[in-house]
Design an enzyme around this catalytic site. Structure first.
Site, PDB file in Angstrom:
ATOM      1  N   HIS A  77       0.929  -1.194  -0.068  1.00 44.33           N
ATOM      2  CA  HIS A  77      -0.096   0.030   0.114  1.00 44.33           C
ATOM      3  C   HIS A  77       0.985   1.407   0.143  1.00 44.33           C
ATOM      4  O   HIS A  77       2.011   1.256   0.560  1.00 44.33           O
ATOM      5  CB  HIS A  77      -1.120  -0.044   1.242  1.00 44.33           C
ATOM      6  CG  HIS A  77      -0.653  -0.026   2.664  1.00 44.33           C
ATOM      7  ND1 HIS A  77       0.090   1.129   3.221  1.00 44.33           N
ATOM      8  CD2 HIS A  77      -0.219  -1.126   3.119  1.00 44.33           C
ATOM      9  CE1 HIS A  77       0.165   0.824   4.472  1.00 44.33           C
ATOM     10  NE2 HIS A  77       0.140  -0.426   4.431  1.00 44.33           N
ATOM     11  N   ASP A  79      -0.257   4.438   1.396  1.00 41.36           N
ATOM     12  CA  ASP A  79      -0.333   5.416   2.195  1.00 41.36           C
ATOM     13  C   ASP A  79       0.332   5.210   3.519  1.00 41.36           C
ATOM     14  O   ASP A  79       0.671   3.971   3.783  1.00 41.36           O
ATOM     15  CB  ASP A  79      -1.765   5.569   2.497  1.00 41.36           C
ATOM     16  CG  ASP A  79      -2.348   4.233   2.976  1.00 41.36           C
ATOM     17  OD1 ASP A  79      -2.052   3.191   2.515  1.00 41.36           O
ATOM     18  OD2 ASP A  79      -3.361   4.469   3.886  1.00 41.36           O
ATOM     19  N   ASP A 110       6.244   0.172   6.749  1.00 37.96           N
ATOM     20  CA  ASP A 110       4.856   0.095   6.748  1.00 37.96           C
ATOM     21  C   ASP A 110       4.312   1.030   5.650  1.00 37.96           C
ATOM     22  O   ASP A 110       4.063   2.079   6.108  1.00 37.96           O
ATOM     23  CB  ASP A 110       4.176  -0.007   8.051  1.00 37.96           C
ATOM     24  CG  ASP A 110       2.767  -0.189   8.074  1.00 37.96           C
ATOM     25  OD1 ASP A 110       2.441  -0.758   6.862  1.00 37.96           O
ATOM     26  OD2 ASP A 110       2.167   0.177   9.140  1.00 37.96           O
ATOM     27  N   GLU A 144      -5.010   1.948   2.811  1.00 41.48           N
ATOM     28  CA  GLU A 144      -5.138   0.859   3.682  1.00 41.48           C
ATOM     29  C   GLU A 144      -5.049   1.232   5.122  1.00 41.48           C
ATOM     30  O   GLU A 144      -5.713   0.598   5.907  1.00 41.48           O
ATOM     31  CB  GLU A 144      -3.806  -0.122   3.342  1.00 41.48           C
ATOM     32  CG  GLU A 144      -3.970  -1.442   4.031  1.00 41.48           C
ATOM     33  CD  GLU A 144      -3.312  -1.529   5.549  1.00 41.48           C
ATOM     34  OE1 GLU A 144      -3.189  -2.599   6.199  1.00 41.48           O
ATOM     35  OE2 GLU A 144      -2.609  -0.252   5.845  1.00 41.48           O
ATOM     36  N   GLU A 145      -4.416   2.161   5.564  1.00 48.98           N
ATOM     37  CA  GLU A 145      -4.248   2.558   6.883  1.00 48.98           C
ATOM     38  C   GLU A 145      -5.555   3.042   7.579  1.00 48.98           C
ATOM     39  O   GLU A 145      -5.601   2.989   8.864  1.00 48.98           O
ATOM     40  CB  GLU A 145      -3.156   3.569   7.170  1.00 48.98           C
ATOM     41  CG  GLU A 145      -1.849   3.115   6.695  1.00 48.98           C
ATOM     42  CD  GLU A 145      -1.145   2.258   7.832  1.00 48.98           C
ATOM     43  OE1 GLU A 145      -1.987   1.845   8.534  1.00 48.98           O
ATOM     44  OE2 GLU A 145      -0.132   1.831   7.457  1.00 48.98           O
ATOM     45  N   ASP A 170       0.526 -10.492   0.854  1.00 50.26           N
ATOM     46  CA  ASP A 170       0.400  -9.140   1.283  1.00 50.26           C
ATOM     47  C   ASP A 170       1.513  -9.045   2.333  1.00 50.26           C
ATOM     48  O   ASP A 170       2.243  -9.764   2.746  1.00 50.26           O
ATOM     49  CB  ASP A 170      -0.807  -8.620   1.874  1.00 50.26           C
ATOM     50  CG  ASP A 170      -1.202  -7.176   1.657  1.00 50.26           C
ATOM     51  OD1 ASP A 170      -0.406  -6.373   1.547  1.00 50.26           O
ATOM     52  OD2 ASP A 170      -2.327  -6.842   2.411  1.00 50.26           O
ATOM     53  N   HIS A 414       4.109   2.378  13.101  1.00 52.68           N
ATOM     54  CA  HIS A 414       2.806   3.193  13.855  1.00 52.68           C
ATOM     55  C   HIS A 414       3.511   4.198  15.069  1.00 52.68           C
ATOM     56  O   HIS A 414       2.675   4.428  15.637  1.00 52.68           O
ATOM     57  CB  HIS A 414       1.865   2.453  13.925  1.00 52.68           C
ATOM     58  CG  HIS A 414       0.894   2.018  12.971  1.00 52.68           C
ATOM     59  ND1 HIS A 414      -0.381   1.898  12.938  1.00 52.68           N
ATOM     60  CD2 HIS A 414       1.322   1.587  11.569  1.00 52.68           C
ATOM     61  CE1 HIS A 414      -0.908   1.322  11.722  1.00 52.68           C
ATOM     62  NE2 HIS A 414       0.182   1.255  10.894  1.00 52.68           N
TER      63      HIS A 414
END
Length: 441
Positions: A77, A79, A110, A144-145, A170, A414
Site C-alpha cells: 500500500h 499510504d 509499513d 489501507e491505513e 500481502d 505506527h
C-alpha cells in the site's frame, strides 16, 4: 556499490502520503506526486504492465504470464499513518536519511519497503526479458491505513475480469528476530489469517454544568467505570491451530526447557495458553480477542462538567470469536443501560489459509532460500491488512513482508524511529524476485 532500490525507497518515503478517514483531509496532490515518482523510478513496469487506476490513487497492474490459469497477486500500500508532532524521532520522519546502515522514515517498514521490493523485483525481471509462468497482478492500495475502499474495489475489478487468484501475498509477518523468548533462530512468520478489526464508541450523556457542583456518577465517571469493567473482563483465551503449528516448528530451535512444551503444544494447550497470557501483552494477544481504549473525549474546559463523554475502543477479534459474540461480551460486561455502544466498523476474523498446500510450500521454500537461517512458520496476524478483502476471491491469502526485523523495528511501526536496514531491503527485493521466478507453470 549501493543497490539502486535504496534511492528508490528514499524517494518514495520523502513523499508524505498520509491517509485520513475523512477524504476531505487527504492531500490528493501528495498522492499524485507519489504516483508520478513511482512511474519515474520504475519505467518498465509502467510501460509493459497493464495498469488500472483503482479508487482515487490505487493501482492494479497485470503482468501477463505464459498462463492465466493460476494467477498470483502481490500486494502493498501507498499510504502511511501520521507522525505525532512530539514523537522523539532520532531522524526526520520524512527525510529518508541513511544512518547505521538503515533508511529511516515513516513507511520504510509499513509499507513502502514492500512496495519498492515488489516493483524493483518486477523491474529487474522485465529488464531480463523474463515472462512469469502465470499472470502476476500487483495491487497497491491508497488507503489501507484507514480501512479504505481501494482494496475492495481492486477485488471488484478482478471479479469483473473473472480473475480467481491462486495465491495472494500481502504485508504482515517478517523475518522476526527476538520474536519469542528462548528461541534463538529468526522466525519467518507468515500470516495465514488475521484478527477481525472492529471499532466501537462508548457514549454517555448527561446534564453537564459547572464544575463547582458535580453530581455523583456523571458522564465521565460513568464512562470511566465502563472502561474499567471492560479492562478487567478479558475474553476467554485459547491457542488456535496456526499457533500450535508455529510452536511445533519452533520447538527444535528453542532452549531445552521449552522444547517439550512447544513440541507438544496440541496436547498442552491449557498450559501453553496460561504461559502466553502470563508472558506479557504481545504473547497474550496471540491467545484472545483484545480491547484497546484509543480515544477519549469529554468536557471542552477544565471548569465545565461534560454533557457527553465518549471513548473509542479498538477490538481485534480472535479466530474462533465473532463480532456478535464480542459485542454481547461488551454489553454484558459494562452492564449499564446509560452507556451507549455504537459500532463504528466491524470485520470478522479472516478465514484460515492452508499450510499443507503447494502455495504455502512455495513461500516456505523461498524464505529458506533467501534467509537460510530462518524457520518459516504460520501465525495469526494481529493487525489488519488490505488482503482480508481478497479472501472473498482466493482461499490462499498469506501475509509476509520479506525483511529482517528486530523487536525494536517491529515496535516502531505506527510509532517513531521506523527504519529498514539496507541489507534487509536488498534481501527483500531478492525474495520477491525469486518468488516470481519460482511460480509453477
Amino acid at each position: 556499490m549501493t543497490h539502486r532500490a535504496v534511492g528508490k525507497l528514499q524517494a518514495l518515503v520523502r513523499i508524505p502520503t498520509v491517509s485520513d478517514r475523512d477524504p476531505a483531509l487527504v492531500d490528493a496532490a501528495v498522492f499524485d506526486e507519489l504516483l508520478a515518482e513511482l512511474a519515474a523510478q520504475f519505467p518498465l513496469l509502467h510501460e509493459r504492465l497493464e495498469p488500472t487506476r483503482v479508487d482515487t490513487h490505487g493501482l492494479l497492474f497485470r503482468w501477463p504470464g505464459r498462463s492465466d490459469a493460476r494467477p498470483v497477486v502481490l500486494m502493498a500500500h501507498l499510504d502511511v499513518v501520521p507522525v505525532e508532532a512530539d514523537a522523539p524521532w532520532q531522524h526526520p520522519p520524512f527525510g529518508a536519511e541513511i544512518h547505521d546502515g538503515a533508511i529511516w522514515g515513516r513507511g520504510t517498514l509499513d509499507d513502502k519497503g514492500a512496495l519498492v521490493g515488489i516493483c524493483e523485483a518486477v523491474e529487474t525481471l522485465l529488464e531480463r526479458g523474463f515472462v512469469p509462468a502465470q499472470d502476476v497482478w500487483l495491487s497497491f492500495g491508497c488507503n489501507e491505513e484507514v480501512s479504505g475502499t481501494a482494496a475492495r474495489l481492486a477485488v471488484v475489478e478482478l471479479e469483473a475480469r473473472g480473475v480467481r487468484p491462486w495465491v495472494v501475498v500481502d504485508e504482515g509477518g517478517a523475518v522476526a528476530s527476538e520474536a519469542f523468548p528462548g528461541v534463538g533462530a529468526p522466525i519467518g512468520v507468515v500470516g495465514v489469517t488475521e484478527k477481525g478489526v472492529t471499532s466501537i464508541e462508548l457514549r454517555v450523556e448527561g446534564r453537564g454544568g459547572h464544575a463547582s457542583t458535580p453530581a455523583r456518577m456523571g458522564p465521565t465517571a460513568r464512562l470511566a467505570r465502563a472502561i474499567t469493567r471492560l479492562d478487567r473482563a478479558p475474553m476467554p483465551a485459547s491457542v488456535p491451530e496456526p499457533t500450535v503449528e508455529l510452536f511445533r516448528r519452533m520447538a527444535p530451535h528453542a532452549m531445552l526447557a521449552l522444547r517439550p512444551l512447544l513440541a507438544n503444544a496440541a496436547r498442552l494447550r491449557p498450559v501453553l495458553t496460561r504461559a502466553l497470557v502470563a508472558a506479557g501483552p504481545e504473547p497474550a494477544a496471540m491467545t484472545r480477542t483484545t480491547f484497546a481504549v484509543t480515544t477519549l473525549s469529554g468536557s471542552p474546559a477544565l471548569n465545565v462538567i461534560a454533557s457527553t463523554a465518549k471513548a473509542g475502543v479498538n477490538i481485534r477479534i480472535m479466530v474462533g470469536d465473532t463480532v456478535a459474540g464480542v459485542l454481547e461480551h461488551v454489553r454484558r460486561t459494562i452492564d449499564d443501560d446509560q452507556v451507549r455502544v455504537d459500532v463504528v466498523e466491524q470485520n470478522e476474523p479472516s478465514p484460515v489459509s492452508p499450510v499443507d498446500d503447494d502455495a504455502f510450500r512455495l513461500l516456505e521454500a523461498t524464505i529458506v532460500e533467501v534467509f537460510p537461517d530462518t524457520v518459516p512458520a504460520p501465525y495469526v496476524m494481529m493487525a489488519a491488512t488490505d488482503s482480508r478483502f481478497f479472501t472473498a476471491i482466493c482461499p490462499r491469502v498469506y501475509r509476509f513482508a520479506p525483511f529482517r526485523m528486530t523487536k525494536a523495528q517491529r515496535e516502531s511501526i505506527h510509532s517513531y524511529d521506523e527504519h529498514l536496514g539496507i541489507d534487509a531491503l536488498v534481501d527483500g527485493v531478492r525474495w520477491y524476485q525469486r518468488l516470481i521466478e519460482r511460480i509453477p507453470g
